[in-house]
Design an enzyme around this catalytic site. Sequence first.
Site, PDB file in Angstrom:
ATOM      1  N   ALA A  43       0.823  -1.207   0.000  1.00 16.83           N
ATOM      2  CA  ALA A  43       0.000   0.000   0.000  1.00 16.83           C
ATOM      3  C   ALA A  43       0.856   1.256   0.000  1.00 16.83           C
ATOM      4  CB  ALA A  43      -0.932  -0.011   1.212  1.00 16.83           C
ATOM      5  N   GLU A  44       1.903   1.287   0.827  1.00 13.96           N
ATOM      6  CA  GLU A  44       2.848   2.399   0.799  1.00 13.96           C
ATOM      7  C   GLU A  44       4.272   1.905   1.010  1.00 13.96           C
ATOM      8  OE1 GLU A  44      -0.685   4.966   1.175  1.00 13.96           O
ATOM      9  OE2 GLU A  44      -0.094   3.223   2.343  1.00 13.96           O
ATOM     10  N   THR A  45       5.196   2.644   0.411  1.00  9.40           N
ATOM     11  CA  THR A  45       6.611   2.505   0.707  1.00  9.40           C
ATOM     12  C   THR A  45       7.088   3.847   1.227  1.00  9.40           C
ATOM     13  OG1 THR A  45       6.953   0.812  -0.982  1.00  9.40           O
ATOM     14  CG2 THR A  45       8.902   2.005  -0.225  1.00  9.40           C
TER      15      THR A  45
END
Length: 269
Positions: A43-45
């Site tokens: 979903a996020e880095t």
Amino acid sequence: MRIQIVDAFTDRPFAGNPAGVLLLDTFPEDSWLQNVAMEVNHAETAFAHPLPEGGDADWALRWFTPASEVRMCGHATLATAHVLHSTGRTQGTIRFTTLSGILTATTHPDGTLTLDFPTAPLTAVRIPEGVEEALGAKALSTYDTGTDVGDLLVELADERTVRGLSPDIAALAAHSERGIIATAPAEDPAQGYDFVSRCFFPNVGIDEDPVTGSAHTALAPFWCARLGRTELTGLQASQRSGKVRVTLRGDRTLLTGGAVTVIEGELHA
């Protein structure tokens, strides 16, 4: 360079919300950051680099989904603070400079971390035409959550309805900047949580986010007002699931949870 995958808002692997974390010397070109986030495909880095001593913040922090940069992300901030603490890069409270201003993360002796985020401003809005059809459930009320969060918060009848949602993801994209927060009170607070939620973010390339810290900056004021308390626990009822303890302090919301490193490796790019 080293890259770690951390499960956030959980105390065990393979639950909560996974985030990639890279600690850098400085930020490379945006195209490289976006390509790494697309390769990690969570979903996020999070990408962070240290700042000179004596300033308002200790680290610069940015977050990318596989499709775009976002203004606020709770779980990847928690994951970054966990990496900084577990690798000995910092102790105590960490100050991050971000697109949402200065955010802090404090590590506790039990290993949990508390984020200090701005409380989302909630504005009641008329139930948008088509949102009930897209969700597949009747809405009791809807709220705009402001520019930093960028979601439409939708109150549903009960926990069973939230858990049973099978929305038309493409249709949801028309109803907010980022996506939809669906929420309802807990069926049985004795189970250890006060409200449930699920989050769908088609406009940033995430059909359903497992556990969303930023959404709880809107869920906290909503449910604290409804339940008459300033400290609550939310369960995000995704397939992976995770709990977020929230403390409402006016224009700031504290988000507390655990984190576990599950993968550490070398990025060759």
